[in-house]
Design a protein around this motif. Structure first.
Motif, PDB file in Angstrom:
ATOM      1  N   CYS A  71       0.829  -1.206   0.000  1.00 44.81           N
ATOM      2  CA  CYS A  71       0.000   0.000   0.000  1.00 44.81           C
ATOM      3  C   CYS A  71       0.861   1.252   0.000  1.00 44.81           C
ATOM      4  O   CYS A  71       0.694   2.142  -0.848  1.00 44.81           O
ATOM      5  CB  CYS A  71      -0.929  -0.031   1.217  1.00 44.81           C
ATOM      6  SG  CYS A  71      -2.016   1.413   1.345  1.00 44.81           S
ATOM      7  N   ASN A  72       1.810   1.339   0.934  1.00 43.77           N
ATOM      8  CA  ASN A  72       2.635   2.536   1.059  1.00 43.77           C
ATOM      9  C   ASN A  72       3.542   2.749  -0.150  1.00 43.77           C
ATOM     10  O   ASN A  72       3.719   3.879  -0.624  1.00 43.77           O
ATOM     11  CB  ASN A  72       3.479   2.461   2.329  1.00 43.77           C
ATOM     12  CG  ASN A  72       2.653   2.601   3.586  1.00 43.77           C
ATOM     13  OD1 ASN A  72       1.585   3.203   3.569  1.00 43.77           O
ATOM     14  ND2 ASN A  72       3.124   2.038   4.689  1.00 43.77           N
ATOM     15  N   ARG A  73       4.134   1.658  -0.650  1.00 38.11           N
ATOM     16  CA  ARG A  73       5.038   1.784  -1.791  1.00 38.11           C
ATOM     17  C   ARG A  73       4.286   2.255  -3.039  1.00 38.11           C
ATOM     18  O   ARG A  73       4.773   3.107  -3.783  1.00 38.11           O
ATOM     19  CB  ARG A  73       5.728   0.453  -2.071  1.00 38.11           C
ATOM     20  CG  ARG A  73       6.724   0.503  -3.245  1.00 38.11           C
ATOM     21  CD  ARG A  73       7.396  -0.842  -3.404  1.00 38.11           C
ATOM     22  NE  ARG A  73       8.223  -0.925  -4.591  1.00 38.11           N
ATOM     23  CZ  ARG A  73       9.500  -0.534  -4.659  1.00 38.11           C
ATOM     24  NH1 ARG A  73      10.081  -0.021  -3.603  1.00 38.11           N
ATOM     25  NH2 ARG A  73      10.191  -0.674  -5.776  1.00 38.11           N
ATOM     26  N   ARG A  74       3.098   1.702  -3.258  1.00 39.57           N
ATOM     27  CA  ARG A  74       2.325   2.095  -4.440  1.00 39.57           C
ATOM     28  C   ARG A  74       1.878   3.554  -4.348  1.00 39.57           C
ATOM     29  O   ARG A  74       1.799   4.253  -5.356  1.00 39.57           O
ATOM     30  CB  ARG A  74       1.143   1.154  -4.634  1.00 39.57           C
ATOM     31  CG  ARG A  74       1.564  -0.251  -5.081  1.00 39.57           C
ATOM     32  CD  ARG A  74       0.395  -1.228  -5.045  1.00 39.57           C
ATOM     33  NE  ARG A  74       0.826  -2.587  -5.323  1.00 39.57           N
ATOM     34  CZ  ARG A  74       0.885  -3.131  -6.540  1.00 39.57           C
ATOM     35  NH1 ARG A  74       0.524  -2.410  -7.602  1.00 39.57           N
ATOM     36  NH2 ARG A  74       1.283  -4.379  -6.713  1.00 39.57           N
ATOM     37  N   ASN A  85       3.436   9.038  -6.904  1.00 34.55           N
ATOM     38  CA  ASN A  85       3.635  10.476  -6.743  1.00 34.55           C
ATOM     39  C   ASN A  85       5.107  10.801  -7.009  1.00 34.55           C
ATOM     40  O   ASN A  85       5.947  10.694  -6.117  1.00 34.55           O
ATOM     41  CB  ASN A  85       3.245  10.915  -5.329  1.00 34.55           C
ATOM     42  CG  ASN A  85       1.761  10.843  -5.079  1.00 34.55           C
ATOM     43  OD1 ASN A  85       1.027  11.792  -5.333  1.00 34.55           O
ATOM     44  ND2 ASN A  85       1.291   9.705  -4.585  1.00 34.55           N
ATOM     45  N   ILE A  86       5.402  11.172  -8.253  1.00 29.46           N
ATOM     46  CA  ILE A  86       6.781  11.380  -8.687  1.00 29.46           C
ATOM     47  C   ILE A  86       6.979  12.834  -9.098  1.00 29.46           C
ATOM     48  O   ILE A  86       6.257  13.352  -9.954  1.00 29.46           O
ATOM     49  CB  ILE A  86       7.141  10.457  -9.870  1.00 29.46           C
ATOM     50  CG1 ILE A  86       6.937   8.992  -9.479  1.00 29.46           C
ATOM     51  CG2 ILE A  86       8.575  10.692 -10.316  1.00 29.46           C
ATOM     52  CD1 ILE A  86       7.117   8.022 -10.628  1.00 29.46           C
ATOM     53  N   LEU A 125      16.671  15.903 -11.181  1.00 30.56           N
ATOM     54  CA  LEU A 125      16.434  15.079 -10.001  1.00 30.56           C
ATOM     55  C   LEU A 125      15.064  14.418 -10.079  1.00 30.56           C
ATOM     56  O   LEU A 125      14.109  14.991 -10.618  1.00 30.56           O
ATOM     57  CB  LEU A 125      16.513  15.922  -8.720  1.00 30.56           C
ATOM     58  CG  LEU A 125      17.818  16.667  -8.490  1.00 30.56           C
ATOM     59  CD1 LEU A 125      17.648  18.141  -8.852  1.00 30.56           C
ATOM     60  CD2 LEU A 125      18.286  16.552  -7.046  1.00 30.56           C
ATOM     61  N   ILE A 126      14.980  13.211  -9.535  1.00 30.86           N
ATOM     62  CA  ILE A 126      13.714  12.495  -9.392  1.00 30.86           C
ATOM     63  C   ILE A 126      13.467  12.325  -7.902  1.00 30.86           C
ATOM     64  O   ILE A 126      14.344  11.855  -7.169  1.00 30.86           O
ATOM     65  CB  ILE A 126      13.752  11.129 -10.092  1.00 30.86           C
ATOM     66  CG1 ILE A 126      14.008  11.295 -11.590  1.00 30.86           C
ATOM     67  CG2 ILE A 126      12.451  10.359  -9.859  1.00 30.86           C
ATOM     68  CD1 ILE A 126      14.213   9.980 -12.330  1.00 30.86           C
ATOM     69  N   LEU A 127      12.273  12.723  -7.439  1.00 24.32           N
ATOM     70  CA  LEU A 127      11.938  12.648  -6.029  1.00 24.32           C
ATOM     71  C   LEU A 127      10.602  11.925  -5.839  1.00 24.32           C
ATOM     72  O   LEU A 127       9.694  12.060  -6.666  1.00 24.32           O
ATOM     73  CB  LEU A 127      11.836  14.043  -5.404  1.00 24.32           C
ATOM     74  CG  LEU A 127      13.048  14.968  -5.514  1.00 24.32           C
ATOM     75  CD1 LEU A 127      12.919  15.884  -6.729  1.00 24.32           C
ATOM     76  CD2 LEU A 127      13.198  15.821  -4.255  1.00 24.32           C
ATOM     77  N   MET A 128      10.486  11.188  -4.761  1.00 20.68           N
ATOM     78  CA  MET A 128       9.252  10.507  -4.398  1.00 20.68           C
ATOM     79  C   MET A 128       9.077  10.557  -2.887  1.00 20.68           C
ATOM     80  O   MET A 128      10.057  10.779  -2.158  1.00 20.68           O
ATOM     81  CB  MET A 128       9.285   9.042  -4.875  1.00 20.68           C
ATOM     82  CG  MET A 128       9.141   8.859  -6.367  1.00 20.68           C
ATOM     83  SD  MET A 128       9.203   7.119  -6.854  1.00 20.68           S
ATOM     84  CE  MET A 128      10.896   6.988  -7.438  1.00 20.68           C
ATOM     85  N   PRO A 129       7.865  10.325  -2.385  1.00 18.60           N
ATOM     86  CA  PRO A 129       7.683  10.254  -0.932  1.00 18.60           C
ATOM     87  C   PRO A 129       8.567   9.167  -0.333  1.00 18.60           C
ATOM     88  O   PRO A 129       8.839   8.147  -0.987  1.00 18.60           O
ATOM     89  CB  PRO A 129       6.201   9.908  -0.783  1.00 18.60           C
ATOM     90  CG  PRO A 129       5.566  10.417  -2.033  1.00 18.60           C
ATOM     91  CD  PRO A 129       6.593  10.208  -3.112  1.00 18.60           C
ATOM     92  N   PRO A 130       9.042   9.349   0.908  1.00 20.27           N
ATOM     93  CA  PRO A 130       9.970   8.376   1.502  1.00 20.27           C
ATOM     94  C   PRO A 130       9.465   6.941   1.503  1.00 20.27           C
ATOM     95  O   PRO A 130      10.262   6.012   1.355  1.00 20.27           O
ATOM     96  CB  PRO A 130      10.149   8.911   2.934  1.00 20.27           C
ATOM     97  CG  PRO A 130       9.897  10.371   2.825  1.00 20.27           C
ATOM     98  CD  PRO A 130       8.824  10.517   1.790  1.00 20.27           C
ATOM     99  N   GLN A 131       8.137   6.727   1.644  1.00 20.56           N
ATOM    100  CA  GLN A 131       7.636   5.349   1.711  1.00 20.56           C
ATOM    101  C   GLN A 131       7.843   4.584   0.410  1.00 20.56           C
ATOM    102  O   GLN A 131       7.731   3.365   0.376  1.00 20.56           O
ATOM    103  CB  GLN A 131       6.156   5.310   2.106  1.00 20.56           C
ATOM    104  CG  GLN A 131       5.195   5.987   1.132  1.00 20.56           C
ATOM    105  CD  GLN A 131       4.814   7.379   1.563  1.00 20.56           C
ATOM    106  OE1 GLN A 131       5.665   8.133   2.021  1.00 20.56           O
ATOM    107  NE2 GLN A 131       3.540   7.728   1.439  1.00 20.56           N
ATOM    108  N   ALA A 132       8.173   5.297  -0.665  1.00 18.93           N
ATOM    109  CA  ALA A 132       8.435   4.623  -1.938  1.00 18.93           C
ATOM    110  C   ALA A 132       9.705   3.784  -1.882  1.00 18.93           C
ATOM    111  O   ALA A 132       9.903   2.899  -2.728  1.00 18.93           O
ATOM    112  CB  ALA A 132       8.553   5.651  -3.061  1.00 18.93           C
TER     113      ALA A 132
END
Length: 353
Positions: free
Chosen positions: A261-264, A269-270, A325-332
């Motif tokens: 769930c968290n990873r998806r 959100n990229i 740069l590519i950023l995502m939420p930490p849970q990714a």
């Protein structure tokens, strides 16, 4: 030139590269680079670069990649000399080669200890912020790469593994270090994008307990052992998993449902950012596994929300200097929970019987 890119091999250093692409990432082992220069009316005292040379690529006074030259492309004509070089960090050998260990079996060892043994023949040091849990038994297959083994045992310990600027293998949890100044459109960010994707997300993630009795109905709702809900999914989209067996099976399966769930959510959100500087406001080169605060109301992002830098690419060419740069939420980037089962014939040995 400020932040000139230089390549050092032995006692020789080449700088003045006119085309530069250097990429580091949390999920990109090893780091790699492509650099090139063109000389008009070249002299005969050019520095010689050979494939296989150990090298250090630096930006300004900071080492960025420590590794080897993979490819050299020399081209001459009557007026010009083109020199193009590609290389990767030292951890390339952990990706390309087969792991070697006499018994092909580790007993009662941590992820850091296993990684140290597998990396040593390649001259790679392991920097472990945490050793991880003690794994009772891990059996390698012939042909496994060192990285495939290290990646698995790190997941068992819920740790990340990636390459640092010295070519070492780092084993550590997700970092809470933060890039100074963050990113703000119109301030230090000349272009940004925000990809929001629901295609791989689900409304709930269910873990089912499945019995061995023929009277057990695996589809019966009473056998749902655990449910995780994504409250931001606007319609009904269930995803089911069967709980794994053995002592830790149900616990790991439940953790896996939460991780899914968290990873998806994270991977859906990229944020992509292009800035004209390779350094943050404190003068530190942007680096992967670093948090950055985002100030981009134009992209409907929460003011000050912190995303993790996944990948950094330093560029310089005829179009100028930029950093992508590519950023995502930490849970990714949380490691996947897995349940490792020893081979049946070795279970007795693993538990000391």
């Amino acid at each position: 030139m400020a932040d000139d890119v230089s390549l050092t091999m032995g006692g020789s250093t080449i700088s003045g590269w006119t085309a530069v692409r250097v990429t580091r990432g949390m999920e990109r082992i090893p780091a790699d680079f492509d650099i090139a220069l063109t000389e008009r009316y070249p002299g005969e005292a050019d520095v010689v670069v050979n494939e296989g040379d150990p090298c250090v690529l630096s930006i300004g006074g900071d080492s960025v990649i420590t590794g080897y030259v993979d490819r050299v492309n020399d081209q001459y004509d009557a007026h010009n000399h083109l020199l193009a070089i590609s290389g990767r960090g030292k951890c390339e050998d952990l990706i390309d080669c087969s792991a070697q260990f006499d018994s092909f079996q580790f007993m009662n060892a941590t992820a850091a200890e296993i990684a140290t043994v597998l990396a040593k023949p390649f001259g790679i040091s392991v920097k472990a912020a945490a050793g991880g849990l003690q794994i009772r038994q891990y059996i390698m297959n012939v042909g496994d790469t060192p990285y495939s083994v290290i990646d698995t045992v790190c997941k068992l310990s819920q740790l990340l593994c990636y390459e640092n600027t010295d070519g070492d293998l780092v084993i550590a949890p997700l970092s809470t270090d933060e890039a100074a100044g963050g990113f703000a459109l119109g301030v230090n960010c000349k272009r940004a994008g925000y990809l929001r994707d629901l295609s791989q997300r689900f409304s709930e993630y269910r873990v089912y307990l499945v019995g061995v009795s023929s009277t057990v109905d695996a589809g019966n709702q009473s056998f749902i052992e655990y449910t995780v809900r994504d409250t931001m999914m606007p319609r009904y989209r269930p995803k089911a998993f069967i709980a794994e067996t053995n002592d830790a099976g149900a616990t790991v399966s439940n953790q896996h449902a939460l991780w899914e769930c968290n990873r998806r959510i994270g991977r859906g959100n990229i944020v992509t950012v292009t800035t004209s500087s390779w350094r943050d406001s404190a003068g530190t080169l942007y680096a992967p596994n670093t948090l950055a605060a985002l100030s981009m109301p134009q992209l409907k992002l929460i003011e000050g929300q912190k995303f993790t830098i996944s990948e950094v690419t330093y560029r310089r060419d005829m179009g100028g200097t930029s950093c992508d740069l590519i950023l995502m939420p930490p849970q990714a980037f949380q490691p996947e929970p897995i349940n490792y089962l020893p081979l049946a014939q070795d279970v007795g040995a693993a538990i000391g019987q």
